[in-house]
Design an enzyme around this catalytic site. Structure first.
Site, PDB file in Angstrom:
ATOM      1  N   SER A  65      38.594  47.448  -3.504  1.00  0.00           N
ATOM      2  CA  SER A  65      38.115  46.139  -3.967  1.00  0.00           C
ATOM      3  C   SER A  65      38.737  44.954  -3.240  1.00  0.00           C
ATOM      4  CB  SER A  65      38.366  45.989  -5.475  1.00  0.00           C
ATOM      5  OG  SER A  65      37.435  46.744  -6.202  1.00  0.00           O
ATOM      6  N   LYS A  68      36.341  42.484  -1.760  1.00  0.00           N
ATOM      7  CA  LYS A  68      35.742  41.345  -2.456  1.00  0.00           C
ATOM      8  C   LYS A  68      36.262  39.998  -1.962  1.00  0.00           C
ATOM      9  CE  LYS A  68      34.654  43.906  -6.730  1.00  0.00           C
ATOM     10  NZ  LYS A  68      35.315  45.215  -6.713  1.00  0.00           N
ATOM     11  N   SER A 129      37.846  42.030 -11.132  1.00  0.00           N
ATOM     12  CA  SER A 129      37.263  42.850 -10.065  1.00  0.00           C
ATOM     13  C   SER A 129      35.952  43.495 -10.515  1.00  0.00           C
ATOM     14  CB  SER A 129      38.250  43.931  -9.605  1.00  0.00           C
ATOM     15  OG  SER A 129      37.916  44.410  -8.325  1.00  0.00           O
ATOM     16  N   LYS A 254      44.405  40.038  -4.452  1.00  0.00           N
ATOM     17  CA  LYS A 254      43.355  40.993  -4.806  1.00  0.00           C
ATOM     18  C   LYS A 254      43.879  42.421  -4.755  1.00  0.00           C
ATOM     19  CE  LYS A 254      39.342  41.808  -6.297  1.00  0.00           C
ATOM     20  NZ  LYS A 254      39.981  42.908  -7.036  1.00  0.00           N
TER      21      LYS A 254
END
Length: 439
Positions: A65, A68, A129, A254
């Site tokens: 993720s 992203k 997320s 993140k």
């Protein structure tokens, strides 16, 4: 200022240019750097992109993720361009709905065909997320997920990241996308990049759109508060205030976890006015030891903040006294000294001081004549080459390809062109001297 060790290259032909020095895998003089429990790790100074620790940071690994962050960047681009606003209504497609209903993945509940404000979908992406929300944003921005992936690919290549694999906007395995996979890819494909590559993404995101931190730093938030779909979104970054691994100064950025990638985390924090970016990849599987990525990041941040200090290694307008002046042809002076055009400042590891830094001067042959001389007239501050700095005999490492460990070398004074008779006399001297050399 402390005296610097000097390596002087004042010769006037290509054979005397400084040879390239291979960059080390670990930044010079960082023998005391921790080896954290992760397959890859990286510490980068945000302001300069100077690499402070490199643990297998070139190896290609699953980014999960952390993907992203690219969606976030393109989202901010579109808002900046005025193409959308935070109040833009986003309609949930069948695909985004299906992904949002898989609660084995990180998700917030979305209703098919209903509309949500772009801002709340973005908050779900940045804090929780949420994969369905990410797909919905991508479809809004580009029309389809494959079209968004194409934008993401163009973006990373524009930043000089050429080794990567990008197939979707979420970082999930293609096998989790219910058959909605990028043309030409397979269900086994998953997004891949190196720690240096993903740090490059983070660096551009933070430099160009620092407002991302306003959301990435939120420890928890309720999605669709006051409705039957309300869900508490607890930030997966457990280093934020009030969470399990709280560390003062951490405000992003993140996390990501898949069976293929393991536990990953791009972190960022500020201490004493200095920001660093950290990356850990393959920090366990994210299940058996859910703290491993944060413990590793804590070690990296301790090292990046505590074991490196800024140091001025050469002041602006420092004359290179131990370098031979450059010869001037047809000038009122026969030579001119060289000086630094700007102050050179770097982060140095503990135990390494400005006195341990070496420098080399390399003349720019394009400004020299065939004899390796400058042609008068010459202005003060005229660029004539570069000064390159290193410590412990190795180049400083940086995240991008730009040469940050150099400053321009310039002339220390002006030299006027000599008068006509002086030039004629020089010409005759050169001519007859050449004849004598032949016999």
């Amino acid at each position: 200022m402390k005296t610097l060790k000097k390596i002087i290259v004042s010769g006037l032909s290509a054979s005397l240019l400084v040879p390239a020095i291979a960059k080390p895998n670990l930044t010079a003089a960082a023998a005391q750097a921790p080896e954290v429990e992760a397959e890859s790790a990286l510490v980068v100074d945000f302001e300069t992109n100077q690499i402070l620790l490199d643990q297998n940071a070139e190896e290609q690994r699953g980014i999960a993720s952390m993907t992203k962050m690219l969606v976030e960047y393109i989202l901010f681009q579109e808002i900046e361009a005025g193409n959308i606003t935070w109040d833009t209504e986003v309609t949930i497609s069948d695909y985004a709905y299906q992904i949002s209903q898989n609660y084995e993945l990180s998700n917030v509940p979305l209703r098919q065909g209903e509309t949500y404000k772009l801002k709340e979908l973005y908050q779900a992406l940045a804090i929780y997320s949420a994969n369905g929300a990410t797909v919905a944003i991508a479809e809004q921005l580009a029309g389809s997920e494959p079209a968004m992936v194409d934008k993401m690919r163009e973006l990373v290549e524009s930043w000089g990241v050429t080794e990567y694999q990008l197939y979707n906007v979420t970082g999930l395995s293609n096998a989790s996308l219910n058959g909605n996979i990028y043309p030409g890819s397979t269900e086994e494909n998953e997004n891949v990049m190196s720690a240096k590559g993903i740090a490059t993404v983070a660096s551009h995101l933070l430099k160009d759109y620092p407002e991302v931190l306003e959301t990435s730093s939120i420890p928890s938030l309720v999605f669709q508060e006051g409705t039957s779909d309300a869900i508490q979104m607890k930030n997966w970054n457990w280093m934020l205030e009030g969470l399990l691994h709280e560390r003062p100064g951490v405000d992003g950025l993140k996390t990501g976890t898949t069976p293929f990638a393991g536990a990953t985390f791009t972190g960022t924090a500020v201490e004493d006015g200095r920001r660093i970016i950290t990356v850990v990849m393959g920090a366990g599987d994210g299940v058996t030891n859910r703290s491993q990525r944060f413990n590793a990041t804590d070690e990296l941040m301790d090292y990046g903040f505590n074991e490196w200090d800024p140091a001025v290694v050469m002041e602006e307008n420092t004359v290179l006294e131990e370098t031979d002046p450059l010869t001037v042809h047809n000038g009122k002076s026969d030579s001119v000294e060289i000086m630094s055009a700007e102050t050179a400042e770097f982060l140095l590891p503990s135990g390494v001081g400005a006195e341990d830094v070496t420098w080399t001067f390399t003349p720019d042959e394009e400004v020299l004549n065939e004899e390796g001389e400058l042609e008068a007239p010459i202005e003060k501050g005229q660029e004539v080459g570069t000064i390159t700095y290193s410590f412990e005999g190795q180049d400083l490492g940086y995240l991008d390809e730009s040469s940050h460990n150099t400053v321009a070398a310039v002339t220390s004074e002006s030299v006027e062109r000599a008068g006509f008779f002086s030039i004629i006399g020089t010409w005759f001297g050169d001519f007859f001297g050449g004849l004598i050399d032949r016999f």
